[in-house]
Design an enzyme around this catalytic site. Structure first.
Site, PDB file in Angstrom:
ATOM      1  N   SER A 125       3.934 -10.666 -12.363  1.00  0.00           N
ATOM      2  CA  SER A 125       3.445 -11.309 -11.149  1.00  0.00           C
ATOM      3  C   SER A 125       2.968 -10.242 -10.172  1.00  0.00           C
ATOM      4  O   SER A 125       3.258  -9.061 -10.325  1.00  0.00           O
ATOM      5  CB  SER A 125       4.566 -12.123 -10.505  1.00  0.00           C
ATOM      6  OG  SER A 125       5.488 -11.225  -9.904  1.00  0.00           O
ATOM      7  N   LYS A 126       2.259 -10.733  -9.179  1.00  0.00           N
ATOM      8  CA  LYS A 126       1.749  -9.869  -8.115  1.00  0.00           C
ATOM      9  C   LYS A 126       2.905  -9.104  -7.463  1.00  0.00           C
ATOM     10  O   LYS A 126       2.794  -7.944  -7.135  1.00  0.00           O
ATOM     11  CB  LYS A 126       1.054 -10.799  -7.125  1.00  0.00           C
ATOM     12  CG  LYS A 126       0.381 -10.132  -5.993  1.00  0.00           C
ATOM     13  CD  LYS A 126      -0.441 -11.124  -5.227  1.00  0.00           C
ATOM     14  CE  LYS A 126       0.400 -11.848  -4.198  1.00  0.00           C
ATOM     15  NZ  LYS A 126      -0.364 -12.747  -3.337  1.00  0.00           N
ATOM     16  N   ARG A 127       4.014  -9.815  -7.311  1.00  0.00           N
ATOM     17  CA  ARG A 127       5.193  -9.200  -6.675  1.00  0.00           C
ATOM     18  C   ARG A 127       5.716  -7.990  -7.457  1.00  0.00           C
ATOM     19  O   ARG A 127       6.243  -7.061  -6.892  1.00  0.00           O
ATOM     20  CB  ARG A 127       6.346 -10.206  -6.543  1.00  0.00           C
ATOM     21  CG  ARG A 127       5.939 -11.511  -5.945  1.00  0.00           C
ATOM     22  CD  ARG A 127       6.381 -11.657  -4.488  1.00  0.00           C
ATOM     23  NE  ARG A 127       5.670 -12.767  -3.896  1.00  0.00           N
ATOM     24  CZ  ARG A 127       4.617 -12.654  -3.089  1.00  0.00           C
ATOM     25  NH1 ARG A 127       4.168 -11.469  -2.737  1.00  0.00           N
ATOM     26  NH2 ARG A 127       4.012 -13.715  -2.611  1.00  0.00           N
TER      27      ARG A 127
ATOM     28  N   GLU B 226      -1.889  -9.512   3.548  1.00  0.00           N
ATOM     29  CA  GLU B 226      -1.039  -8.936   2.510  1.00  0.00           C
ATOM     30  C   GLU B 226      -1.912  -8.112   1.547  1.00  0.00           C
ATOM     31  O   GLU B 226      -2.925  -8.593   1.057  1.00  0.00           O
ATOM     32  CB  GLU B 226      -0.358 -10.075   1.747  1.00  0.00           C
ATOM     33  CG  GLU B 226       0.765  -9.587   0.869  1.00  0.00           C
ATOM     34  CD  GLU B 226       1.342 -10.740   0.038  1.00  0.00           C
ATOM     35  OE1 GLU B 226       2.495 -11.083   0.251  1.00  0.00           O
ATOM     36  OE2 GLU B 226       0.606 -11.289  -0.802  1.00  0.00           O
TER      37      GLU B 226
END
Ligand code: GLU
Length: 505
Positions: free
Chosen positions: A262-264, A285
């Protein structure tokens, strides 16, 4: 050109994840392999998720990767418009056709009624009830209302959606190019909305209509869409005929260190996940991109190609042309592919090593300018590039690996020499600078010969003196062979750096 037509159909809602680029790549390879056409269609029917700049960003990323589409909003072919929001009128007609044929129905339930349904029908065995074959006859729709009431609601312009009427018990199956035969039980699939209250289609209707009208022959998409396949298959059957349905391949998920990438994960583990830097205009962000991190596009797509595919040999490095020749969907793995950032860097290192000096120069110039370094001597710069190239894993490493060639190191790693520094060594270096003054043909050989002769004369092992010399010239324990550095920075600079360092040690 053959009749092979493939498509990448992103929703312009944010940055382009490396999984998205891999989907583009497989589409691109397949299209080139079959002399077909690669279409890019913008799926922007969810207006609540519209993000300024996301569309252009996708094109910029594909340009950087060298995977540009043959048909798109920027290069329209004969199947446009290529942006779904501009095709709104087309979809309603198909939704109405489904209603007329009895495969879909109008539903007038308000958001409150839907919420009530979720509460009223909640049971222990069914904790999140869906609008499906068990519930639809208890709701407010054209299946339950008398015909004239439906007609009057419609003529009054009452807010409504059109839902597919999933058959109660039908085995829906297809053959996936990667997963083989896959089948679904229609009774567990809900009556998905096809046309929303704002008149826009949902993804399900739009993807089928557009793939049909754009004559798509093969549709490759992420595995997360596999569960939607039964709805799409039925829509194909009801609207266009299953014989026209594209061949599908659902590409394996890309896994990160903990589950689906994921992006996270990027921020958490310190690696890029998007093709290029992306700042979400809604909340500022920032997510880092492979490009700005210092990846070569060739390395990036090579790494992505083998993330889920191999040609059955040990080969890992592929040019785009080789990939076009060797790629095949039946060698794409079913299981999720694990993204390994260290391996990604390995690919980049290999590709940097393959660059010739001219191209390498083009790639690092921008970083040098950003670091405030100007190049005065091109010939010297090319030698530096040659020397430092193999030491750089990322393009952005160049500045760190080479800045001492352009300016005196701001800091010296004194600690690295302190413990073994003594008067004997100090005197050696004083004598060395004196001897260097007299060298008339300054070169790696002369500088090294004088060094070795003097060390022998003073009876010190040259190995003991090399580290201090490196710290003096470079500032730290890295860089190419030290006498090569001396040759390139020149006589005056070498002497000066040694003299300054002696004072600091
Ligand atoms: N719009 C969908 C997405 O963004 C496309 C899926 C497909 O290729 O069918 O993932």
């Amino acid at each position: 050109m053959s009749n092979v037509r493939v498509r990448f159909a992103p929703s312009p809602t944010g940055g382009l994840h490396l999984g998205g680029v891999r989907t583009v790549l497989y589409n691109y390879l397949f299209a080139r392999q079959h002399a077909g056409t690669f279409v890019l269609r913008i799926e922007d029917t969810d207006q609540t998720r519209f993000v300024e700049g996301a569309e252009q960003y996708i094109f910029d990323c594909l340009k950087w990767c060298g995977l540009e589409p043959d048909e798109s909003i920027q290069k329209p072919g004969e199947y446009g418009p290529y942006r779904q929001s501009e095709r709104k009128e087309i979809y309603r007609k198909y939704a109405e056709e489904l209603v007329a044929k009895g495969y879909a129905y109008y539903a007038f339930d308000t958001p409150e009624e839907l919420e009530k349904m979720r509460v009223d029908f909640k049971t222990e065995s069914n904790p999140s009830p869906q609008y499906d074959n068990k519930i639809r006859l208890k709701m407010k729709n054209s299946l339950t209302l008398p015909k004239n009431e439906t007609e009057s609601l419609l003529s009054m312009g009452t807010r409504h959606v059109i839902r597919i009427k999933m058959p109660e018990q039908e085995n829906i199956s297809f053959t996936d190019m990667i997963h083989g035969d896959v089948s679904f039980d229609s009774s567990v699939v809900d009556d998905k909305v096809l046309l929303k209250a704002d008149g826009m289609p949902t993804y399900h209707l739009a993807v089928v209509v557009d793939d049909a009208l754009m004559k798509i022959t093969h549709a490759f998409r992420g595995e997360e869409w596999l569960s939607s396949a039964p709805v799409h298959i039925l829509l194909w059957k009801y609207l266009f005929g299953l014989d026209k349905m594209p061949q599908w391949a659902h590409l394996p998920l890309i896994m990160g260190p903990s589950g689906k990438l994921s992006k996270r994960d990027g921020a958490k583990y310190g690696f890029p996940v998007f093709a290029m830097n992306w700042t979400d205009p809604r909340n500022n962000e920032f997510t880092e991109g492979f490009k700005e991190k210092g990846f070569l596009p060739e390395a990036f797509i090579n790494m992505l190609a083998v993330l889920g595919w191999n040609d059955g040999t040990e080969q890992e490095i592929y040019t785009l042309d080789e990939m076009i020749k060797k790629f095949s969907m039946d060698r794409v793995h079913k299981a999720g592919a694990k993204f390994d950032y260290e391996k990604a860097k390995w690919f980049n290192h290999e590709w940097i090593k393959k660059l010739d000096v001219k191209n390498y120069k083009l790639k690092v110039e921008e970083n040098l300018t950003a670091a405030g370094i100007t190049i005065n001597d091109d010939a010297q710069f090319e030698k530096i590039l040659e020397l430092v190239k193999d030491r750089c894993t990322l393009l952005t490493d160049f500045v760190q690996q080479a800045s001492f060639f352009f300016s005196t190191p701001a800091q010296l790693d004194v600690d690295a020499v302190k413990a073994k520094w003594n008067d004997e060594k100090k005197n050696f270096f004083i004598a060395y600078t004196e001897k260097l003054q007299f060298i008339s043909n300054w070169s790696l050989i002369t500088v090294e010969t004088v060094f070795k002769e003097l060390a022998a004369e003073k009876n010190i092992k040259p190995g003991e003196l090399q580290l201090p010399l490196r710290i003096m010239l470079v500032g730290g324990k890295f860089g190419p062979p030290v006498f090569q550095i001396a040759e390139l920075i020149g006589k005056d600079e070498t002497i000066q750096r040694i003299e300054n360092a002696i004072k600091k040690f």
